[in-house]
Design an enzyme around this catalytic site. Structure first.
Site, PDB file in Angstrom:
ATOM      1  N   CYS A 229      16.358  67.745  36.254  1.00 38.99           N
ATOM      2  CA  CYS A 229      14.936  67.393  36.231  1.00 38.99           C
ATOM      3  C   CYS A 229      14.818  65.984  35.661  1.00 38.99           C
ATOM      4  CB  CYS A 229      14.216  68.423  35.351  1.00 38.99           C
ATOM      5  SG  CYS A 229      12.473  68.064  35.110  1.00 38.99           S
TER       6      CYS A 229
ATOM      7  N   CYS B 242      -3.058  65.415  31.852  1.00 35.42           N
ATOM      8  CA  CYS B 242      -3.414  66.830  32.017  1.00 35.42           C
ATOM      9  C   CYS B 242      -3.467  67.493  30.636  1.00 35.42           C
ATOM     10  CB  CYS B 242      -2.391  67.535  32.900  1.00 35.42           C
ATOM     11  SG  CYS B 242      -2.229  66.770  34.521  1.00 35.42           S
TER      12      CYS B 242
ATOM     13  N   CYS C 113      -0.334  69.498  29.169  1.00 39.56           N
ATOM     14  CA  CYS C 113       1.005  68.912  29.275  1.00 39.56           C
ATOM     15  C   CYS C 113       1.337  68.031  28.074  1.00 39.56           C
ATOM     16  CB  CYS C 113       1.079  68.095  30.567  1.00 39.56           C
ATOM     17  SG  CYS C 113       2.618  67.179  30.754  1.00 39.56           S
TER      18      CYS C 113
ATOM     19  N   GLY D 220       6.148  61.965  33.472  1.00 45.05           N
ATOM     20  CA  GLY D 220       5.516  60.954  34.318  1.00 45.05           C
ATOM     21  C   GLY D 220       5.036  61.473  35.652  1.00 45.05           C
ATOM     22  N   GLU D 221       4.168  60.678  36.273  1.00 42.08           N
ATOM     23  CA  GLU D 221       3.640  61.004  37.596  1.00 42.08           C
ATOM     24  C   GLU D 221       4.385  60.117  38.611  1.00 42.08           C
ATOM     25  OE1 GLU D 221       1.760  63.099  39.449  1.00 42.08           O
ATOM     26  OE2 GLU D 221       2.435  61.687  40.965  1.00 42.08           O
TER      27      GLU D 221
ATOM     28  N   SER E  74       7.436  66.389  42.622  1.00 39.80           N
ATOM     29  CA  SER E  74       6.235  67.104  42.200  1.00 39.80           C
ATOM     30  C   SER E  74       5.162  66.104  41.784  1.00 39.80           C
ATOM     31  CB  SER E  74       6.580  68.022  41.022  1.00 39.80           C
ATOM     32  OG  SER E  74       5.412  68.585  40.476  1.00 39.80           O
TER      33      SER E  74
ATOM     34  N   SER F 280       1.013  70.065  41.977  1.00 38.22           N
ATOM     35  CA  SER F 280       0.514  70.769  40.792  1.00 38.22           C
ATOM     36  C   SER F 280      -0.963  71.056  41.003  1.00 38.22           C
ATOM     37  CB  SER F 280       0.711  69.895  39.547  1.00 38.22           C
ATOM     38  OG  SER F 280       2.084  69.711  39.314  1.00 38.22           O
ATOM     39  N   LEU F 281      -1.248  72.263  41.437  1.00 35.65           N
ATOM     40  CA  LEU F 281      -2.633  72.600  41.794  1.00 35.65           C
ATOM     41  C   LEU F 281      -3.369  73.199  40.591  1.00 35.65           C
ATOM     42  CD1 LEU F 281      -4.561  72.521  44.211  1.00 35.65           C
ATOM     43  CD2 LEU F 281      -3.846  74.843  44.762  1.00 35.65           C
ATOM     44  N   HIS F 282      -2.882  74.297  40.094  1.00 38.71           N
ATOM     45  CA  HIS F 282      -3.308  74.878  38.817  1.00 38.71           C
ATOM     46  C   HIS F 282      -4.727  75.439  38.743  1.00 38.71           C
ATOM     47  CE1 HIS F 282       0.476  73.394  37.585  1.00 38.71           C
ATOM     48  NE2 HIS F 282       0.114  72.212  37.154  1.00 38.71           N
TER      49      HIS F 282
ATOM     50  N   ASN G 143       3.981  76.929  29.059  1.00 41.97           N
ATOM     51  CA  ASN G 143       4.928  76.721  27.958  1.00 41.97           C
ATOM     52  C   ASN G 143       4.208  76.029  26.814  1.00 41.97           C
ATOM     53  OD1 ASN G 143       7.280  77.698  29.350  1.00 41.97           O
ATOM     54  ND2 ASN G 143       7.141  75.839  30.587  1.00 41.97           N
TER      55      ASN G 143
HETATM   56  N1  SAH Z   1       3.577  64.648  37.030  1.00 36.47           N
HETATM   57  C1  SAH Z   1       4.118  65.536  37.978  1.00 36.47           C
HETATM   58  C2  SAH Z   1       5.541  65.963  37.672  1.00 36.47           C
HETATM   59  C3  SAH Z   1       5.872  66.265  36.247  1.00 36.47           C
HETATM   60  S1  SAH Z   1       5.110  67.680  35.520  1.00 36.47           S
HETATM   61  C4  SAH Z   1       3.226  66.742  38.139  1.00 36.47           C
HETATM   62  O1  SAH Z   1       2.314  66.919  37.347  1.00 36.47           O
HETATM   63  O2  SAH Z   1       3.432  67.488  39.099  1.00 36.47           O
HETATM   64  C5  SAH Z   1       6.053  69.019  36.236  1.00 36.47           C
HETATM   65  C6  SAH Z   1       5.329  70.345  36.252  1.00 36.47           C
HETATM   66  O3  SAH Z   1       5.172  70.885  34.928  1.00 36.47           O
HETATM   67  C7  SAH Z   1       3.931  70.259  36.831  1.00 36.47           C
HETATM   68  O4  SAH Z   1       3.681  71.290  37.739  1.00 36.47           O
HETATM   69  C8  SAH Z   1       3.097  70.441  35.587  1.00 36.47           C
HETATM   70  O5  SAH Z   1       1.812  70.850  35.900  1.00 36.47           O
HETATM   71  C9  SAH Z   1       3.896  71.439  34.814  1.00 36.47           C
HETATM   72  N2  SAH Z   1       3.496  71.576  33.416  1.00 36.47           N
HETATM   73  C10 SAH Z   1       2.915  70.650  32.631  1.00 36.47           C
HETATM   74  N3  SAH Z   1       2.682  71.140  31.404  1.00 36.47           N
HETATM   75  C11 SAH Z   1       3.137  72.407  31.386  1.00 36.47           C
HETATM   76  C12 SAH Z   1       3.214  73.434  30.398  1.00 36.47           C
HETATM   77  N4  SAH Z   1       2.786  73.221  29.144  1.00 36.47           N
HETATM   78  N5  SAH Z   1       3.751  74.616  30.746  1.00 36.47           N
HETATM   79  C13 SAH Z   1       4.236  74.814  31.988  1.00 36.47           C
HETATM   80  N6  SAH Z   1       4.215  73.892  32.960  1.00 36.47           N
HETATM   81  C14 SAH Z   1       3.661  72.692  32.684  1.00 36.47           C
HETATM   82 FE1  SF4 Z   2       2.056  66.018  32.715  1.00 34.80          FE
HETATM   83 FE2  SF4 Z   2       2.448  65.779  35.370  1.00 34.80          FE
HETATM   84 FE3  SF4 Z   2      -0.041  65.865  34.332  1.00 34.80          FE
HETATM   85 FE4  SF4 Z   2       1.481  63.723  33.908  1.00 34.80          FE
HETATM   86  S1  SF4 Z   2       0.716  64.452  35.857  1.00 34.80           S
HETATM   87  S2  SF4 Z   2       0.211  64.757  32.400  1.00 34.80           S
HETATM   88  S3  SF4 Z   2       3.505  64.673  33.706  1.00 34.80           S
HETATM   89  S4  SF4 Z   2       1.508  67.504  34.288  1.00 34.80           S
END
Ligand code: SAH
Ligand code: SF4
Length: 351
Positions: free
Chosen positions: A103, A114, A117, A166-167, A198, A220-222, A300
């Site tokens: 990863c 977010c 995160c 990072g994004e 992702s 990452s839809l959520h 997490n």
């Molecule tokens: N920025 C990108 C890739 C990095 S984050 C993105 O957001 O997709 C990778 C994944 O971890 C994303 O799906 C993100 O939503 C998820 N993620 C972020 N915080 C998390 C947490 N506390 N528990 C579980 N997954 C999390």
């Molecule tokens: Fe975390 Fe991905 Fe959101 Fe950035 S975009 S804050 S790395 S979940």
């Protein structure tokens, strides 16, 4: 002195032509660096002594400094890596039975912010360069001694997920360049089918993941509605669900419907985990007619975050509903939690 890691094949050939060398030397050097993992010009025995001397004068083959390396009780491994300017990021290896995913991170911090995160709570410091992105994977290979690049069947470090800090689509140019180096068949040779990018949904750049790169896509839809998604992902104001899913259609028009898009869905207690949410999600997916599967992610926790994970019952019920609508919806097993290496827990600075 210039680091050779992160130069494209053409750029490497350009450097060698500056030294008065023929293009095939670039190919040899590429193989030493990316197929064999060699870091010392001295050991590159098929290059003349003179050329090795010149290379040594002007270049080096870099690796980030390993600040710490932690091993989880479940064998997940996390490296805290430091680059030349002192900035730090984390890289994680998640082993499965006969393979595993590395990863990798793409930025120091993240501007998307977010709410769930850990990385997002750190703000953005800077983008990583292509070299810094590629060298994370190379460091992992160093640790496992997986050089020269093994054949597909015998690899432990078989997959790459661009899911670290990072994004990636906020750093498109360098990320794409890095993934092209990593997937080059004469070097590290990780196939594009084993690389997943992702994104939080930077809609204008999603189509290029197909047209320029051809790697797998995860979104990452959520949340099933804009109203909810905007509460946890501020980026949704800029690129709402419709914009993201329309971009996904363009991705799939290029890659083919069989190349499923993974929708990551974080299960947050009392926020997005009810049967009603699942039903909304299903009708959203049907509306856009995407070849889609889900990945249900247990939240997490990290120090200072107010969200809580949904109960197992709720996650299972949610998964069942999606499956009965015809979507794969496995529940992700969190790995490396004891060393804060699980998704969303990465953060290079303590606050
Ligand atoms: N920025 C990108 C890739 C990095 S984050 C993105 O957001 O997709 C990778 C994944 O971890 C994303 O799906 C993100 O939503 C998820 N993620 C972020 N915080 C998390 C947490 N506390 N528990 C579980 N997954 C999390
Ligand atoms: Fe975390 Fe991905 Fe959101 Fe950035 S975009 S804050 S790395 S979940």
């Amino acid at each position: 002195m210039k680091d050779l890691i992160g130069l494209s094949k053409d750029e490497l050939a350009g450097e060698l032509s500056l030294l008065g060398e023929k293009p095939f030397r670039a190919k040899q050097l590429w193989q030493w660096i990316y197929f064999k993992g060699e870091t010392s010009f001295d050991n590159m025995t098929n290059l003349s002594k003179e050329l090795r001397g010149k290379l040594q004068q002007h270049y080096y083959i870099g690796r980030p400094k390993i600040v710490t390396e932690q091993l989880s009780s479940d064998s997940t491994r996390k490296w805290l890596l430091e680059f030349a300017d002192g900035e730090r990021i984390e890289t994680v290896y998640i082993p499965e039975e006969d393979r595993g995913a590395v990863c990798i991170s793409t930025q120091v911090g993240c501007a998307v912010g977010c709410k769930f995160c850990h990385t997002g709570s750190q703000k953005i410091t800077r983008n990583l360069t292509a070299g810094e992105i590629v060298s994370q994977f190379m460091t992992a290979r160093d640790t496992y001694g997986e050089w020269p690049s093994p054949t597909n069947e015998t690899r432990y470090l078989s997959n790459i997920v661009v899911m670290g800090m990072g994004e990636p689509l906020h750093n498109r140019e360098q990320v794409f360049k890095a993934l092209k180096i990593i997937s080059d068949g004469d070097g590290i040779a990780i196939s594009k089918r084993r690389i997943t990018l992702s994104t939080s949904g930077i809609a204008p750049h999603i189509e290029a993941v197909a047209s320029e790169l051809g790697v797998k896509l995860a979104i990452s839809l959520h949340a099933p509605t804009n109203e909810k998604r905007s509460l946890i992902m501020p980026i949704n104001h800029r690129y709402p669900i419709e914009a993201v899913l329309t971009a996904c259609q363009k991705y799939q028009a290029i890659m083919g419907m069989s190349r499923m898009i993974t929708f990551e869905y974080l299960m947050l207690k009392d926020f997005n985990d009810t049967p009603e949410d699942a039903k909304q999600l299903i009708s959203l997916m049907k509306q856009y007619n995407l070849g889609a599967k889900f990945n249900l992610i247990p939240f997490n926790p990290w120090p200072g975050c107010n969200f809580a994970p949904s109960s197992n019952n709720k996650v299972h019920a949610f998964s069942k509903l999606l499956e009965s609508a015809g979507y794969e919806a496995p529940i992700r097993v969190a790995r490396g939690q004891d060393i804060l290496a699980a998704c969303g827990q990465l953060k290079s600075k303590l606050s």
